[in-house]
Design a protein around this motif. Structure first.
Motif, mmCIF file in Angstrom:
data_model
loop_
_atom_site.group_PDB
_atom_site.id
_atom_site.type_symbol
_atom_site.label_atom_id
_atom_site.label_comp_id
_atom_site.label_asym_id
_atom_site.label_seq_id
_atom_site.Cartn_x
_atom_site.Cartn_y
_atom_site.Cartn_z
ATOM 1 N N ILE A 157 0.845 -1.198 0.000
ATOM 2 C CA ILE A 157 0.000 0.000 0.000
ATOM 3 C C ILE A 157 0.884 1.254 0.000
ATOM 4 O O ILE A 157 0.602 2.232 -0.689
ATOM 5 C CB ILE A 157 -0.972 -0.027 1.202
ATOM 6 N N GLU A 158 1.984 1.190 0.760
ATOM 7 C CA GLU A 158 2.947 2.303 0.780
ATOM 8 C C GLU A 158 3.467 2.582 -0.641
ATOM 9 O O GLU A 158 3.460 3.733 -1.101
ATOM 10 C CB GLU A 158 4.126 1.942 1.706
ATOM 11 N N ASP A 159 3.904 1.543 -1.322
ATOM 12 C CA ASP A 159 4.436 1.709 -2.680
ATOM 13 C C ASP A 159 3.365 2.285 -3.602
ATOM 14 O O ASP A 159 3.638 3.194 -4.402
ATOM 15 C CB ASP A 159 4.923 0.361 -3.243
ATOM 16 N N PHE A 160 2.146 1.775 -3.466
ATOM 17 C CA PHE A 160 1.045 2.226 -4.312
ATOM 18 C C PHE A 160 0.770 3.718 -4.079
ATOM 19 O O PHE A 160 0.698 4.509 -5.025
ATOM 20 C CB PHE A 160 -0.203 1.388 -3.996
ATOM 21 N N ILE A 161 0.662 4.100 -2.806
ATOM 22 C CA ILE A 161 0.366 5.499 -2.474
ATOM 23 C C ILE A 161 1.489 6.416 -2.983
ATOM 24 O O ILE A 161 1.237 7.473 -3.567
ATOM 25 C CB ILE A 161 0.178 5.660 -0.944
ATOM 26 N N LYS A 162 2.741 5.992 -2.771
ATOM 27 C CA LYS A 162 3.867 6.824 -3.204
ATOM 28 C C LYS A 162 3.866 7.013 -4.719
ATOM 29 O O LYS A 162 4.110 8.115 -5.214
ATOM 30 C CB LYS A 162 5.188 6.214 -2.728
#
Ligand code: DCP
Ligand code: MG
Ligand code: MN
Length: 325
Positions: A157-162
């Motif tokens: 989710i972190e990678d997606f949001i970034k």
């Protein structure tokens, strides 16, 4: 690193009853002072390398006084605590503890509901009129929100949001804080801090609203955010439903922080809450006031350019996020 909840801690069973007592003090008695005292004691015992053999031995440790020492002796001798047995038998206490597990229901609201004879999740479903928007979402996703989020899912989710926010505007800076940043294998929610060079605390409130709104809109259009729990000034709490993860709804906490307060925000939202309390108390003892927005000495704000700065100023030994329990 040993914490009260890790089973490799040799004083695990003591920690368990201390945490149960802590939750009782917070949820039922609303005594935050005792809540913190029990949690501090549990942290101390969890970090202690050997098995505690008596209350007397425990009482030599920081944060453990005569009353907790006595409970340790009782537990060693009888395998249980009278006080806890009574609490567990008390229906209203049990109901209050249960209701506070619903996102948005705090101890005061739980007490109010129990006084109105609403004591179970089923009862809540029949009395939706008594709940606000946040509490209704907490109820709707009660089972989902109780499930811990594995670290790997937060990483995705972190990678997606970034990636999505970078596409929107590459000047945003994003840090996932909370228990995830402390290195936990699983978390209760996802705490995301964002900042933007065009936003400073002296700017007033005009700029920040669109900076946050734009981010939320993008994440909504990409179906990461499906429901909005609260739209405060700076605090945003979101429900995120990540469809690639078997449709378990997660709590996503997104906050926009002014650039000049970013490191104080990161320190605060990395926690733990107990670590923050102890660090703040240390700051006060040395003539500083520390909160999530500023560090002040003699009323004057100090310029902060890294997390280490904050530890340095107040003379607190630097702790890696993984050591901040
Ligand atoms: N925080 C605090 N005091 C509070 C609530 C929060 O200092 N009363 C800070 C420290 C927390 C951080 O905010 O670490 C994030 O709050 P969470 O409730 O999300 O707690 P954690 O991320 O630490 O744990 P969890 O895995 O349960 O989300
Ligand atoms: Mg969290
Ligand atoms: Mn959170």
């Amino acid at each position: 690193r040993k914490t009260p909840s890790s089973e490799n801690n040799t004083n695990y069973d003591f920690c368990e009853f201390l945490i149960e007592l802590a939750n009782y003090e917070r949820n039922v008695n609303r005594n935050i002072y005792k809540y913190n005292a029990y949690r501090n004691a549990a942290n101390t015992l969890a970090a202690y390398p050997t098995r505690i053999k008596s209350g007397e031995e425990a009482q030599k440790l920081k944060g453990i006084g005569a009353k907790i020492a006595k409970k340790i002796d009782e537990f060693l001798q009888t395998g249980k605590l009278q006080k806890l047995e009574k609490i567990r038998e008390d229906d209203d206490s049990t109901a209050i503890n249960l209701l506070t597990r619903v996102s948005g229901i705090g101890p005061a609201k739980a007490k109010e509901l129990v006084d109105a004879n609403i004591k179970s999740i089923e009862d809540l479903k029949k009395n939706k009129g008594k709940l606000n928007h946040h509490q209704l979402i907490g109820l709707k996703y009660f089972e989902d929100f109780e499930k811990k989020i594995p670290r790997e899912e937060i990483k995705r989710i972190e990678d997606f949001i970034k990636t999505e926010i970078d596409e929107l505007d590459s000047e945003y800076k994003i840090t996932v804080c909370g228990s995830y940043r402390r290195g936990k294998a699983e978390s209760g929610d996802i705490d995301v801090l964002i900042t933007h060079p065009s936003y400073n605390s002296k700017d007033g409130s005009k700029k920040k609203s669109h900076l946050l709104k734009n981010v939320v809109e993008v994440l909504k259009s990409k179906k990461l955010i499906t429901e909005t729990i609260s739209l405060g000034d700076v605090k945003f709490m979101k429900t995120c439903k990540n469809h690639s993860e078997g449709c378990v709804a997660r709590r996503l906490d997104i906050r926009l922080i002014p650039q000049d307060q970013y490191y104080l925000g990161i320190l605060y939202f990395t926690g733990s809450d107990l670590f923050n309390k102890n660090m703040r108390a240390h700051a006060l003892e040395h003539g500083f006031t520390l909160n999530e927005y500023t560090l002040r000495v003699a009323g004057e704000p100090v310029k902060i350019t890294s997390e280490e700065d904050i530890f340095d100023y107040i003379g607190y030994p630097y702790k890696q996020p993984s050591e901040r329990n």
